[in-house]
Design a protein around this motif. Sequence first.
Motif, short mmCIF file in Angstrom:
data_model
loop_
_atom_site.label_atom_id
_atom_site.label_comp_id
_atom_site.label_asym_id
_atom_site.label_seq_id
_atom_site.Cartn_x
_atom_site.Cartn_y
_atom_site.Cartn_z
N GLU A 99 0.82 -1.21 0.00
CA GLU A 99 0.00 0.00 0.00
C GLU A 99 0.86 1.26 0.00
OE1 GLU A 99 -2.39 -0.74 3.42
OE2 GLU A 99 -3.93 -1.84 2.30
N LYS A 100 1.99 1.22 0.71
CA LYS A 100 2.91 2.36 0.71
C LYS A 100 3.50 2.58 -0.67
CE LYS A 100 4.45 2.24 5.54
NZ LYS A 100 5.63 2.04 6.43
N GLU A 106 0.82 3.95 -2.95
CA GLU A 106 0.56 5.36 -2.63
C GLU A 106 1.66 6.26 -3.20
OE1 GLU A 106 -0.34 8.22 1.25
OE2 GLU A 106 -0.03 6.07 1.51
N GLU A 147 3.32 5.57 -5.79
CA GLU A 147 3.33 5.34 -7.25
C GLU A 147 4.68 4.82 -7.72
OE1 GLU A 147 1.95 8.88 -9.16
OE2 GLU A 147 -0.12 8.60 -8.50
#
Length: 284
Positions: free
Chosen positions: A135-136, A139, A141
Amino acid sequence: MFEDRTLLLIFLISCLAILVAFIVFFTGGTRFSYAHLIYLPIILAAYFYKIKGGITAALIGGFLLGPYMPLNTSTMTMQGLENWTFRMSLLVVVGTFAGYLFSLLESQLEQVNQIAYYDSETGLPNKLKLKKELEKEIEAENDFYLLILSINNFIDIYKMIGFMNFSNYIKKLLQYIKDFEKIRDQIYYINESKYGLIVKKESDLSIFLSQFVEYMDHAVEFNQISIFNDISLGITAYPEQSQIADELIDQAFISLEKAATKKLQYCGSIRSRTAALKRVILDY
């Protein structure tokens, strides 16, 4: 970056302490309750820098409200020695206690984090931690590949080296994987036979995987035994295949199942295990 943040925090806490001193002075002196505002920078310093921070801020605050701060600014009546030294001592006690409490809280949070996000046997971050890291990356990209590595013959290895040695062998195997020059990233524990890796898109996937499989085709020496690891790899890519962490993990497992099926098909006609694995990977 860390040093800049530390300097900024120290500067802000110092400015807050000085601001409190000005407020105390211009509202009449230490005889009024505004003097209690000095606890704010002390608590903040204890939060960020624990006991040392709490004591340091307490000494600074005690000095700012100390010998040069009037008891009553309207009459410029100064404080007695016992007055400001007692206040400073009390502030040091508060700063020390606050720092201890924050240290204890941080220790407890670390233990909770260790239990929630790390496997107790290997010490590796677990699947929940893998999801958070994905997820990091999403986020931020950052383009990446998610690899699920499966040790297909782990039961045979388990039987060969025994229960007492299996955890130590897994640790050595994982270190062997980390030593591969193009990985060197964190390895995530999923279960005894499956591990996750996040690999940045810095090279051609087919070349990278071919080299990695050749590397894994070598035996790992453990207790004077040469142990060969029969592996399969499941791969998925961000952002091409999904932009959701759970979906990326699911797709990597689906890819792993396909790789295992293809491997069984190819092994019947290909003698070399490495060649079979290469063909599975290149078909991905």
